[in-house]
Design an enzyme around this catalytic site. Sequence first.
Site, PDB file in Angstrom:
ATOM      1  N   ILE A 198       0.837  -1.202   0.000  1.00  0.00           N
ATOM      2  CA  ILE A 198       0.000   0.000   0.000  1.00  0.00           C
ATOM      3  C   ILE A 198       0.874   1.254   0.000  1.00  0.00           C
ATOM      4  O   ILE A 198       0.620   2.204  -0.756  1.00  0.00           O
ATOM      5  CB  ILE A 198      -0.952   0.013   1.211  1.00  0.00           C
ATOM      6  CG1 ILE A 198      -1.872  -1.205   1.173  1.00  0.00           C
ATOM      7  CG2 ILE A 198      -1.783   1.290   1.227  1.00  0.00           C
ATOM      8  CD1 ILE A 198      -2.740  -1.354   2.411  1.00  0.00           C
ATOM      9  N   TYR A 199       1.903   1.264   0.836  1.00  0.00           N
ATOM     10  CA  TYR A 199       2.821   2.413   0.865  1.00  0.00           C
ATOM     11  C   TYR A 199       3.456   2.615  -0.504  1.00  0.00           C
ATOM     12  O   TYR A 199       3.475   3.744  -1.033  1.00  0.00           O
ATOM     13  CB  TYR A 199       3.911   2.179   1.916  1.00  0.00           C
ATOM     14  CG  TYR A 199       4.972   3.257   1.918  1.00  0.00           C
ATOM     15  CD1 TYR A 199       4.753   4.463   2.562  1.00  0.00           C
ATOM     16  CD2 TYR A 199       6.184   3.058   1.268  1.00  0.00           C
ATOM     17  CE1 TYR A 199       5.722   5.465   2.557  1.00  0.00           C
ATOM     18  CE2 TYR A 199       7.160   4.043   1.257  1.00  0.00           C
ATOM     19  CZ  TYR A 199       6.927   5.241   1.898  1.00  0.00           C
ATOM     20  OH  TYR A 199       7.899   6.230   1.886  1.00  0.00           O
ATOM     21  N   ASN A 200       3.972   1.541  -1.102  1.00  0.00           N
ATOM     22  CA  ASN A 200       4.613   1.664  -2.406  1.00  0.00           C
ATOM     23  C   ASN A 200       3.635   2.150  -3.473  1.00  0.00           C
ATOM     24  O   ASN A 200       3.991   2.952  -4.342  1.00  0.00           O
ATOM     25  CB  ASN A 200       5.215   0.317  -2.821  1.00  0.00           C
ATOM     26  CG  ASN A 200       6.358  -0.109  -1.919  1.00  0.00           C
ATOM     27  OD1 ASN A 200       6.973   0.709  -1.248  1.00  0.00           O
ATOM     28  ND2 ASN A 200       6.650  -1.398  -1.893  1.00  0.00           N
TER      29      ASN A 200
END
Length: 245
Positions: free
Chosen positions: A155-157
């Site tokens: 999700i962060y990426n």
Amino acid sequence: MKLKNKVAIVTGGASGIGRALAETYNREGAKVMIVDLPNSEGQEVVKLLNEKNPQTAKFYPVDITKENEVEKLVVQVTKDFEKIDILHNNAGIGMEHTNIEEMDTALFDNIINVNLKGSFLCTKAIVPIMKKARDGVILFTGSTGAIRPRDGLSIYNASKGGLIAFSKTISLELASYGIRVNCVNPSATDTKMLTPTQRKEFIKNIPLGKIADPGDIAETALFLVSNEASMITGIDIEVDGGRCV
């Protein structure tokens, strides 16, 4: 001074990379508007900057995921300083290593709201001012995670990958108005977002063998927002010790 007489907004400017950005831009002559959630750190940074360069820094407590707060911020900054030359969309949050089946929608929503939606809202609110001036620089803090992803951080990426695509797209939309848009992608950086476990794991894959200092990111950003980079728009640049080679 590379930013003399400039007015810069730095989101997430109370700590970490954001604080280094605020200090660097202010050192180079810019009046700096630090935007962050309500906290004492933001006030402390402003106090420090104003002790060195009186009346050149202010702190605005804002939740950038809320459009009405962002709109009020822009009104207040233009009232206080009459213009906005630089917007650095730096605010962001990280995540612990989590497998996809263990993630929930609350985690997804939180990361996307802060890392992507917040930058969108700030950019949308400030673009009309820059268009009217036919000048300005917008810079995003992305991540090497969008270029060479690690597992467990999907999700962060994805949020940082979205920032890169967003920045490139609006660089095309805004070029005819003299507005430049770029993205700086740090690798693992020595901030409180980096856990001890992540530090040990990340450093293994950095050819220079060290974690980035926030100042490393700030100096690269300084070049991109300065007139020295007047022909640079639509790029994303890694500050990563060689990790993405």
